[in-house]
Design an enzyme around this catalytic site. Structure first.
Site, short mmCIF file in Angstrom:
data_model
loop_
_atom_site.label_atom_id
_atom_site.label_comp_id
_atom_site.label_asym_id
_atom_site.label_seq_id
_atom_site.Cartn_x
_atom_site.Cartn_y
_atom_site.Cartn_z
N SER A 104 39.89 31.98 44.23
CA SER A 104 38.88 32.30 45.25
C SER A 104 37.79 31.27 45.45
CB SER A 104 38.20 33.62 44.91
OG SER A 104 39.08 34.68 45.08
N LYS B 265 27.63 34.00 47.56
CA LYS B 265 28.68 34.94 47.98
C LYS B 265 28.16 36.38 47.85
CE LYS B 265 33.50 35.75 46.58
NZ LYS B 265 34.57 35.27 45.71
N SER C 134 38.58 34.24 48.29
CA SER C 134 37.62 35.17 48.80
C SER C 134 36.23 34.57 49.02
CB SER C 134 37.51 36.36 47.84
OG SER C 134 37.04 35.95 46.58
#
Ligand SMILES: *[C@@H]1O[C@H](CO)[C@@H](O)[C@H](O)[C@H]1NC(C)=O
Ligand SMILES: *[C@@H]1O[C@H](CO)[C@@H](O)[C@H](O)[C@H]1NC(C)=O
Length: 550
Positions: A246, A147, A222
């Protein structure tokens, strides 16, 4: 006199209490009103997306992409596969699916291939045996996706924030260092919402990440870039992070496993946003997402620098020695909507499976305080000070830029920022106005709920619970479902480890899933059940052309 005094104090105490209750009732009304207005605006806009053309990920042809990382690692050590073949297979797949899902921020494909060749060369050259290799470098030669909010040396590290000169990480995050030491090869960084501040992944730099099962829908957030890559078979091991679901919501939306570890197991140094508030360190974790449950302990063990992690993750627990509890909803908080019946039926299917296949009776849990989940989690989250945000001044992170000015810039379309970040500023300002007594009350509830979990689950129990109320939705629909994230966020507040597990596809061909929750330091329990769920219900499955089902 004394009587009068005590009457007065009681009166005052009551008044204060009532004010708190009233403030509560008022905020709830306000939230409902807002949600209603949002829904009126959002639904017509989002449904337009229905009429766009649906894209399809090409079918997976290279069989390497269908092996677990555990299996790949073994084959590389036995020299049945080369690291170069594996890394090249994943690079090709990334190139193939990215035009469909838009998940990648920046790649390091050439460097990764170079590193893979070095791995293959070192395997030929040095005489280490397979056991030594598996102990010292358990991820040897395996590609890993990361990420963008987690620093990878030489790659973009902006967490989706628009900057004049995009920030490049000078150093690896602690957890990335551990991956490299274990032989893993980072190949790219992937999309997040701006500052990881949403449960959908869109920003003004990379745009929106789409769901591989239906590209008209969101991949979630996210960790949406990571989830979309995993779901489409373009990643096998992923580093994600979780502050309010997330690593679990996108995992559910994209049909993979997402694990939020016990707080403190995985270093968060090198993550953006970060913060040193004590509540943040409880709320926030970096965690693994994977396609194959067997890879969860492998990856988490490498990621974790906590001495207990290795001990716990190496434990073999039999299902018959575990206790199972389940809840199908949050006992009616009023803040969240009914859980989709297909998601509830997922929970029932699992309960039934435990009974028929293992003779284990799961018990329906009565954690009535879960109805405060939304209030507890948001109050504590909004009480966190000093977290990196768009309002931070470079000079002093505890001093904020004017929220009002940012709102003005936003409404006059001059803001470089996205809505959730502006909304965070406004909510934080509102939260400061809410009487302190309300915060204290929620802290009390938080503690009592934690105690209830301790008593219920002990050191051998898990709770089966919905991940979210529905499968992947159209973009921006999270805004009117935002209260529903309390299904995940409460476990951040309580600091409990949780694994999101895929439970197959719903009537629209979209993945559904459930959470398995354990007490702190018992990550191995939720992972044990995750592996059973994969065996019984198939785990991740490749997205296929399911247009006709919609
Ligand atoms: C919860 O999600 C449902 C859809 O599943 C939505 O209709 C509802 O408005 C949401 N509730 C709140 C309070 O956000
Ligand atoms: C909520 O509960 C967890 C678990 O006991 C605790 O670590 C955390 O500090 C609590 N949060 C607050 C704000 O008290």
């Amino acid at each position: 006199m004394e009587l009068a005094l005590s009457a007065l104090t009681t009166l005052l105490a009551n008044l204060r209490f009532n004010l708190v209750e009233m403030a509560n009732a008022v905020t709830q009304r306000v939230i409902w009103g807002l949600m209603f207005v949002l829904r009126c605006f959002i639904i017509p806009v989002t449904r337009l997306r229905k009429f766009t053309e649906r894209k399809q990920c090409p079918p997976i042809r290279n069989k390497i992409l269908l092996l677990s990382a555990t299996e790949i690692a073994t084959r590389i050590r036995k020299k049945e596969l080369t690291s170069e073949e594996v890394v090249a297979a994943y690079i090709d797949r990334c190139k193939e699916v990215n035009p469909v899902v838009n998940a990648i921020v920046q790649t390091r494909f050439d460097d990764a291939l170079e590193e893979a060749r070095k791995v293959d060369f070192s395997l030929e050259a040095n005489g280490k045996n397979k056991e030594e290799l598996s102990r010292e470098t358990p991820l040897l030669g395996i590609p890993v996706t990361v990420k963008e909010s987690i620093a990878v040396r030489g790659l973009s590290h902006c967490a989706g924030t628009q900057k004049e000169t995009p920030r490049t990480a000078k150093e690896d995050a602690e957890v990335v260092k551990r991956i490299r030491e274990a032989g893993g090869i980072p190949i790219l960084v992937s999309n997040t919402p701006e500052m990881c501040m949403c449960w959908e992944s869109y920003n003004k730099v990379t745009g929106t990440t789409w769901n591989p099962y239906d590209t008209k829908r969101t991949a979630g957030g996210s960790s949406g870039g990571e989830a979309a890559l995993l779901g489409s078979g373009a990643s096998v091991l992923s580093l994600s992070s979780d502050i309010g679901g997330s690593a679990r919501l996108p995992a559910m939306f994209c049909g993979v496993f997402g694990h939020k570890p016990t707080p403190g197991w995985v270093s968060t140094v090198g993550h953006m946003p970060n913060c040193d508030d004590i509540s943040w360190t409880m709320f926030f974790s970096i965690g693994p997402m994977v396609r194959y449950a067997v890879d969860l302990p492998l990856l988490l063990n490498v990621m974790s620098d906590h001495p207990l992690a290795a001990v716990q993750l190496n434990k073999k627990v039999a299902l018959k020695d575990m206790k199972f509890f389940y809840m199908e909803d949050d006992c009616g908080s009023g803040a969240t909507d009914a859980v989709d019946r297909e998601i509830k039926s997922g929970i029932r299917r699992l309960v039934k499976h435990l009974e028929t296949a293992h003779g284990i009776k799961a018990i329906k849990a009565e954690l009535t305080d879960m109805k405060f989940a939304f209030e507890i989690a948001t109050t504590i989250l909004l009480g966190i000070d000093g977290a990196d945000s768009i309002f931070m001044k470079d000079s002093n992170p505890y001093e904020w830029k004017s929220v009002f000015v940012e709102v003005l810039r936003y409404v006059s379309l001059l803001s470089p920022h996205t809505f959730p970040n502006i909304a965070y500023g406004v909510l934080k300002r509102i939260a400061e106005k809410i009487p302190r007594a309300h915060y204290e009350k929620m802290v009390e509830k938080n503690a009592s709920l934690k105690k209830q979990f301790e008593d219920l689950l002990g050191d051998n129990g898990v709770l089966i619970y919905p991940t979210f109320v529905s499968a992947a939705h159209y973009p921006y629909e999270i805004y009117h479902k935002v209260c529903n994230v309390s299904y995940m966020m409460i476990f951040n507040s309580l600091g409990l480890p949780v694994t999101q597990c895929p439970m197959g596809l719903n009537r629209n061909g979209l993945p559904i899933g459930l959470q398995v929750v354990a007490n702190p330091n018992n990550d191995h329990l939720s992972i044990t059940l995750a592996r059973e769920i994969e065996k019984a219900f198939g785990g991740w499955r490749e997205p296929v052309n399911n247009e006709k089902m919609v």
